[in-house]
Design a protein around this motif. Sequence first.
Motif, PDB file in Angstrom:
ATOM      1  N   TRP A  23       0.878  -1.307   0.092  1.00 17.58           N
ATOM      2  CA  TRP A  23       0.146  -0.095  -0.102  1.00 17.58           C
ATOM      3  C   TRP A  23       0.997   1.495  -0.008  1.00 17.58           C
ATOM      4  O   TRP A  23       0.382   2.334  -0.517  1.00 17.58           O
ATOM      5  N   TYR A  26       2.140   1.648  -3.374  1.00 15.80           N
ATOM      6  CA  TYR A  26       0.775   2.127  -4.142  1.00 15.80           C
ATOM      7  C   TYR A  26       0.874   3.847  -3.952  1.00 15.80           C
ATOM      8  O   TYR A  26       0.571   4.687  -5.024  1.00 15.80           O
ATOM      9  N   ALA A  27       1.100   4.182  -2.795  1.00 10.10           N
ATOM     10  CA  ALA A  27       0.524   5.508  -2.505  1.00 10.10           C
ATOM     11  C   ALA A  27       1.873   6.395  -2.910  1.00 10.10           C
ATOM     12  O   ALA A  27       1.759   7.554  -3.410  1.00 10.10           O
ATOM     13  N   ILE A  29       3.679   5.669  -5.760  1.00 15.65           N
ATOM     14  CA  ILE A  29       3.508   5.916  -7.248  1.00 15.65           C
ATOM     15  C   ILE A  29       2.515   6.959  -7.534  1.00 15.65           C
ATOM     16  O   ILE A  29       2.636   7.839  -8.259  1.00 15.65           O
ATOM     17  N   TRP A  30       1.645   6.956  -6.677  1.00 14.81           N
ATOM     18  CA  TRP A  30       0.555   8.054  -6.882  1.00 14.81           C
ATOM     19  C   TRP A  30       0.974   9.313  -6.648  1.00 14.81           C
ATOM     20  O   TRP A  30       0.881  10.322  -7.180  1.00 14.81           O
ATOM     21  N   GLY A  31       1.689   9.549  -5.587  1.00 17.90           N
ATOM     22  CA  GLY A  31       2.190  10.717  -5.108  1.00 17.90           C
ATOM     23  C   GLY A  31       3.196  11.232  -6.152  1.00 17.90           C
ATOM     24  O   GLY A  31       3.100  12.393  -6.433  1.00 17.90           O
ATOM     25  N   SER A  33       3.374  10.599  -9.173  1.00 16.36           N
ATOM     26  CA  SER A  33       2.603  11.073 -10.495  1.00 16.36           C
ATOM     27  C   SER A  33       1.999  12.346 -10.173  1.00 16.36           C
ATOM     28  O   SER A  33       1.822  13.212 -11.257  1.00 16.36           O
ATOM     29  N   VAL A  34       1.366  12.545  -9.082  1.00 20.33           N
ATOM     30  CA  VAL A  34       0.587  13.835  -8.997  1.00 20.33           C
ATOM     31  C   VAL A  34       1.547  15.064  -8.827  1.00 20.33           C
ATOM     32  O   VAL A  34       1.612  15.879  -9.388  1.00 20.33           O
ATOM     33  N   TYR A  63      -0.487  14.588   2.121  1.00 22.64           N
ATOM     34  CA  TYR A  63       0.005  13.463   1.419  1.00 22.64           C
ATOM     35  C   TYR A  63       0.902  12.518   2.413  1.00 22.64           C
ATOM     36  O   TYR A  63       1.014  11.458   2.461  1.00 22.64           O
ATOM     37  N   TYR A  66      -1.254  10.561   4.779  1.00 20.70           N
ATOM     38  CA  TYR A  66      -1.610   9.650   4.148  1.00 20.70           C
ATOM     39  C   TYR A  66      -0.433   8.427   3.750  1.00 20.70           C
ATOM     40  O   TYR A  66      -0.870   7.372   4.235  1.00 20.70           O
ATOM     41  N   LEU A  67       0.621   8.918   3.629  1.00 20.98           N
ATOM     42  CA  LEU A  67       1.606   7.985   3.233  1.00 20.98           C
ATOM     43  C   LEU A  67       2.178   7.231   4.195  1.00 20.98           C
ATOM     44  O   LEU A  67       2.287   6.005   4.304  1.00 20.98           O
TER      45      LEU A  67
END
Lengths: 166, 519
Positions: A23, A26-27, A29-31, A33-34, A63, A66-67
Amino acid sequence: MSDTLPALKPPSHRVERRAILLWTLYALIWGISVVGALVALYVFLPATRPWIHPFLWILPPIYLLYLTRVPYWRYRVHRWEITDEAVYALSGWIVREWRIVPISRIQSIDVKKGPLQSRLRLATLKISTAAASEGGISIIGLDADVAERCSDRLTDLTQMVPGDAT
Amino acid sequence: MTAVAVDDAGWQRLNSRVAWVDLAKMVVTFIPSVVAAVVFDQGLQAWPVFIVTGLGVVSSVLDLKRWMHTRYRVGADRMEIRKGWLVRRYRSVPRDRIRTVDTSAKLRHRLAGLRVVHISSGEARTSFKLDALESRAAERLRADLLGVGRAAETAETPEAEETVLARLRASWFVYNIVSVWAFLVSGLLLLSAYLTMQTFGVDLREVIERAVDWRSLGLGWTIVVATAGCFVLGTFGMALNYLREKANFRLVRTRTEGGTALLTRQGMFRIREVYRDDRRLRGVAISEPLLSRWLRLAETEVVSTGLSWTPGSDAAAAILPRTSVAEARRVAALVLGDEHRPLDAPLRRHPRSALRRRLVWACYVPGVPAALLAWLGATGAVPGWVWAVPAGLVPVACLLAVVAYHSLGHAVAGPYLVMRSGLIRRTTVVLQSRGVIGWGVRQSLLQRRLGLATLRVQTAAGNRHYEVPDIAAGEAAAFAHAATPVILAPILAEGAAEAVTDPQPDGQEAQIAHDPAHG
């Protein structure tokens, strides 16, 4: 705060601890890209800078929180169990969701492994029924071998049930 | 076209009268052009009529080609069809996948004694459409495929094998034609009349302007007269449509080879029959739209697996036109056909905190835009009064929240789950517990604070899932356990089983009478 609804036992197994890493990745990778998209806008389109500024202040702390927190939070919530009658799973973090699917109503069983998951020897077990496509159960973060064994066992059990499972 | 070369025996044609119907249709399409050209002497000005005629001729010719190239075959284990002229197609469906066989007939089919047969399997779309067979052949094909009405074929009176559950009543006429949709219908009617009259050189606008002295009426009365006129015209249009579709309406339970089926027969010119196999029946749903709830009107559907949208305007699930709630309940009880009468079961009310959750949302949804607009108004970005618009919606939203709360209810009655919810359409769903193929319980942060949860029942029938929103968190498991005890028993917490095995409401004030007088 308890993870149970009154009168309902929590499912007996936790997912693998490695799922926290999954997880987190995943977070990340998301971070990435944003942040990449925002930086690209900031650099190449100067006109958007006044709009992006406030986000640069608000987003990083949210973020980071979240991470660092949410993967653990998920790990604390996510649980699963296969009883003699049903597949039972609990997932979510802010919104929690308990799912129960009777084994006699299973239409298909999938074991899904993405590239990150196979590196971590993890897998997602997906159970679907004749209900709407979101009506089944996805158990994320199982050990790959465990997922295979569960899938085999469920396949054997479901083949013993006659009828079209509707 | 390799698949067909296997065996050429047993292929059948559509009825040859289709060809004659096509020729007749072609002749008929010439009439408007002849009338426009000869009687009204419009010449080329009437070009839209000529286009209509041209299209009619082309469609007749194509239809004739379609008839020439279509063959079908019903084998022991599969049904096949070959069709197409430029593009040849072959299709085969195993016979035990076939779920519904419906017939319909337009006026021209009825005049020629023909029926269009629609054959569906579990797919979303109709698998086969045979346009058209001779009506007795259509009947035989259906009997062959479904085992329906074989007895009816030999017996002189098919009625003997049928139990009538509902017949058309005169009072339904009013329920179904008075509606706000009347304005849309009148708009469409006026537009098409205007365009049609224009081709004959008549300007409808002028006719209406000359009919009434609008100036002496004044603006206010003009609006009143125009609105009333549109409403009357629209209602008239809806009345004609209702008569055309629902005339001779009858809902019966008929005997089939493997059991029974619900059958609706309706229509004035175009008769439509829909069969719904009772083996696939999982329940019924009665919905009451907000605007006609005070008139005590309801729409009734069956909850069944494998019912797709069949040709025609209605979903195959709808078994009654709009009727009174009492009639809907009576028919629903007959459709379920056992002694449990789940629709009369007292519904358990949801906790007060469910009302609180709705009120919180009713305040925040308009409240947040109001605050935002007030702030923008203070900075001068928008006019200063704009915030009052969403703020004024708060009381309305609160009222709707109360209405929504009062429609919540659930119960377990024998082998049935009863669930009621919905604001715009209050829907009472009765579902057999054998139709449950999964459970889901969702709880958001606010719901956890309020001790609520949303229970979702997964099923293969009807909407595929039904919800019990904002049930008391402790009751979610009890409700599921009462419906499917075998599945829930292993995962119930210790000591919870006793509390759960008693599905009865525990206090009088926790019940709502669920009879027609209060429901």
